[in-house]
Motif scaffolding. Sequence first.
Motif, short mmCIF file in Angstrom:
data_model
loop_
_atom_site.label_atom_id
_atom_site.label_comp_id
_atom_site.label_asym_id
_atom_site.label_seq_id
_atom_site.Cartn_x
_atom_site.Cartn_y
_atom_site.Cartn_z
N GLU A 121 50.12 54.80 34.75
CA GLU A 121 49.74 53.83 36.02
C GLU A 121 49.54 52.53 35.70
O GLU A 121 48.73 52.22 34.74
CB GLU A 121 48.72 54.46 36.99
N ILE A 122 50.42 51.63 36.34
CA ILE A 122 50.33 50.11 35.92
C ILE A 122 49.86 49.33 37.21
O ILE A 122 50.39 49.64 38.15
CB ILE A 122 51.40 49.70 35.34
N THR A 123 49.00 48.46 37.02
CA THR A 123 48.66 47.50 38.22
C THR A 123 49.09 46.10 37.80
O THR A 123 48.86 45.69 36.76
CB THR A 123 47.12 47.38 38.54
N ILE A 124 49.81 45.58 38.46
CA ILE A 124 50.63 44.23 38.16
C ILE A 124 49.71 43.15 38.90
O ILE A 124 49.14 43.27 40.16
CB ILE A 124 51.93 43.90 38.76
N THR A 125 49.45 41.89 38.11
CA THR A 125 48.64 40.76 38.72
C THR A 125 49.13 40.44 39.87
O THR A 125 50.33 40.13 40.19
CB THR A 125 48.64 39.76 37.69
N GLY A 126 48.37 40.39 41.07
CA GLY A 126 48.77 39.88 42.46
C GLY A 126 49.18 40.93 43.14
O GLY A 126 49.27 40.69 44.39
#
Length: 802
Positions: A409-414
């Motif tokens: 699981e990855i969260t992208i900046t913004g």
Amino acid sequence: MAQWNRISQLIQHLPDQTVNDLYPAATFAIEVRYFLAEWIERQRWEEFALEKVEQETNARALLNEIIMLLQSFSQHNANVVDKMKLMQISRNMSMFQHQPLQFAVMVRDTLRKERALLGAVNNPPQHQPYVPPQSAFPSMQDVDHLVLKVLEVQDLRQNIHQVQEELNWERQNYESLQGTMDPTVSEVSRLQKHIQQLEYNVNTMATKRFQLLRECVDCLDQCQAQLLNRLKTWRWEQCKATIGHPFDDNLNGLQMWCEQLLGVNGKLRQELMLIVEPIPELQERLSQLLQLLVQSSLVVDKQPPQVIKTQSKFSTTVRYLLGEKVAPGKPVLLKAQIINELQARSLNITSSDNVGDVINNTAILEHNTVSKSTCANFRNMSIKRIKRSDRKGSESVTEEKFALLFSTEITITGCDTPYKIQMISLPLVIIVHGSQDNNALATIIWDCAFSEPDRVPFVVPERVPWNLMCSTLNSKFTSEVQTRHNLNNYNQHFLAQKIFDKPDLNADFSNMMVSWAQFNKEVLPTRLFTFWQWFEGVMDLTKKHLRTYWSEGLIFGFIGKQHLNVILNKMPNGTFLLRFSDSEIGGITIAYVAAAEMGEHKQIIKNIQPFTKRDLDIRSLGDRIRDISEITLLYPDFPKHDVFKKFYSEPQMSPCGGYIPVSLQTKVGMETASVPAGAASVAHHNENLHNAATYQVDTGSVASCVPNMAHNGESSHNAVGYPLDTGSIASCVPNLTHHAESSHNAAGYPLPQFQQFAPQEAIAREQMETSDSAAVEFSPGAAVFGDVTTEDMDLARYLSYT
């Protein structure tokens, strides 16, 4: 400057229009590329992009340096025409002073076009390339055009804001004027007209802004589709590299494009948020494009080995192309698990669907500031257990395919919402024993060579055209052996004859279909191995012992005996060629023209017993060719010593310690070393009288004190004898053994234990010893056995017999 040297030769053969487009006279004339070639290629142009405004200072510095260099070249150039031309070009380049980034990007794109042209010339396609529905390569001009459009939207938004502020001010003035006692008609009229004009301008710009936003989203969609197709092409080429096709594994360019498109997406979402009235349609499209880009940017950079043995270590590397945009804080953990073919088709996998246990199956995404890459390195993975599915018909375990599934699981900046990401490896075959490796590799070769780009995992055709199979064999052979010497038409024809079991020299195989069964399911006629097992054995032999011979064209290679008789017919006696054995896995044989035997009226073509890897480990092919006196001319007419001299070993130096040197030679037929009169028989071999290869050991003046050590009922096929030339010492040791050896590949060693050769050639120790006593040991440097110790009781007993 190396790139310019190559491109300057190529442009002589390019159309004028292509050269003019590559080097526009008004902006980047070919004279700039010529005079500043070395300097240009030393700079890091790939770092520049229109949206990287922070690079503007560096771009301006490079632009100024180019102008200065051109002026310097102009001043020191004796040719008046060149002097004037360079001065004019330097003045033209001054127009980029207000747009240095645009200049740097132009140079970057020119160098990319040059590399593309060189690549098209140097790597002509040898196979059917993967061509996606749209353009396979994202055009950087398209991306740059998109960036310019986004900048136009931002400028338009700022203009709308300024006009709106002016409109609000004029409205306030109008209201204030309305509150006065005696407003003049002309002032009111002027304000009304100005307000109406400002309102018209705002509405016009707002409409244009909406149109531009829609065009930007459409352009982003198109560029992203091209990028994803390029990623798909990269994975396809990575798959084809398994069978030897060229592959550029550099992902830096693709990473840059991913980051650019992510930045554009973020800017467009900001622009939509700044609009008073939201546009749900465009917001939804941008969200979908963002999710697709984020989920498609996970790449298996270094694939795991495609044949994996349980309980053995292996490694793999997964790279995330948007690594620099991952939200800081919580580390990103990737997990790997093994999946079967059915699971690979759905990827809806739960913990209860586990088909194997993978050790060390987690790794953290780590960013490397030097390479600017973000990777998860799985260094010590191992498959502990595998659960196989029910096999169909005659399917073997080496035909069952698996894959590694990487997920995180990855969260992208913004972005507030984390994205679930999955990516699978290329197909794998899991084995439990090294003996399965060859058949497992055949499954992988067939899959990588003949699978379709957008197939259902891991479906492959059951039959393929021979031309495609032939191209695959050639690519795999040349890449495995690491040679540029391809299989010629004779080789390819013989391979077709072998796999189709059709010995006709004139047969046309181009339209025939090869099945998986013919490739590695069914054994070849009169053989105990499949076509692939035989071909892989030849590759392995060539890679380890014959690479240079093959690369220099000294090995004819794949040729049948029928064709052999045709080309050697009427050639002088002693003419020979080197060909791969078609009856033995991993063997090379020498076919030569021999003189007619008694009662015969024509020449005979003989084939010497094949040499295998073990044979060539003992003595190289070049030395064996030198040893065999029956062969003199390499086909068609090259003296063997002229051709193979550089492969001959240097003469052996005298060993230290007073030992007498021992040499090994190859003899054809029953030629053996002479035995002095009165000496006991060294070895009695019922060897094949036709083309048996014998190894002669010459020990100088050592006495022949060893009697008959072996009276062997050896094979009439592939018998290898090692006779000892024992010089002048009388025969004094009786028969040590009397045994019957194997009927296949038997090797007789009429030598004491200390003189036995490579272990893989030796017969079993229990066959060599018939008593409970230890083997005889003595020094070859002694003229008599004066150094016998008390432990040498056997030798004393043997000597007492005389």
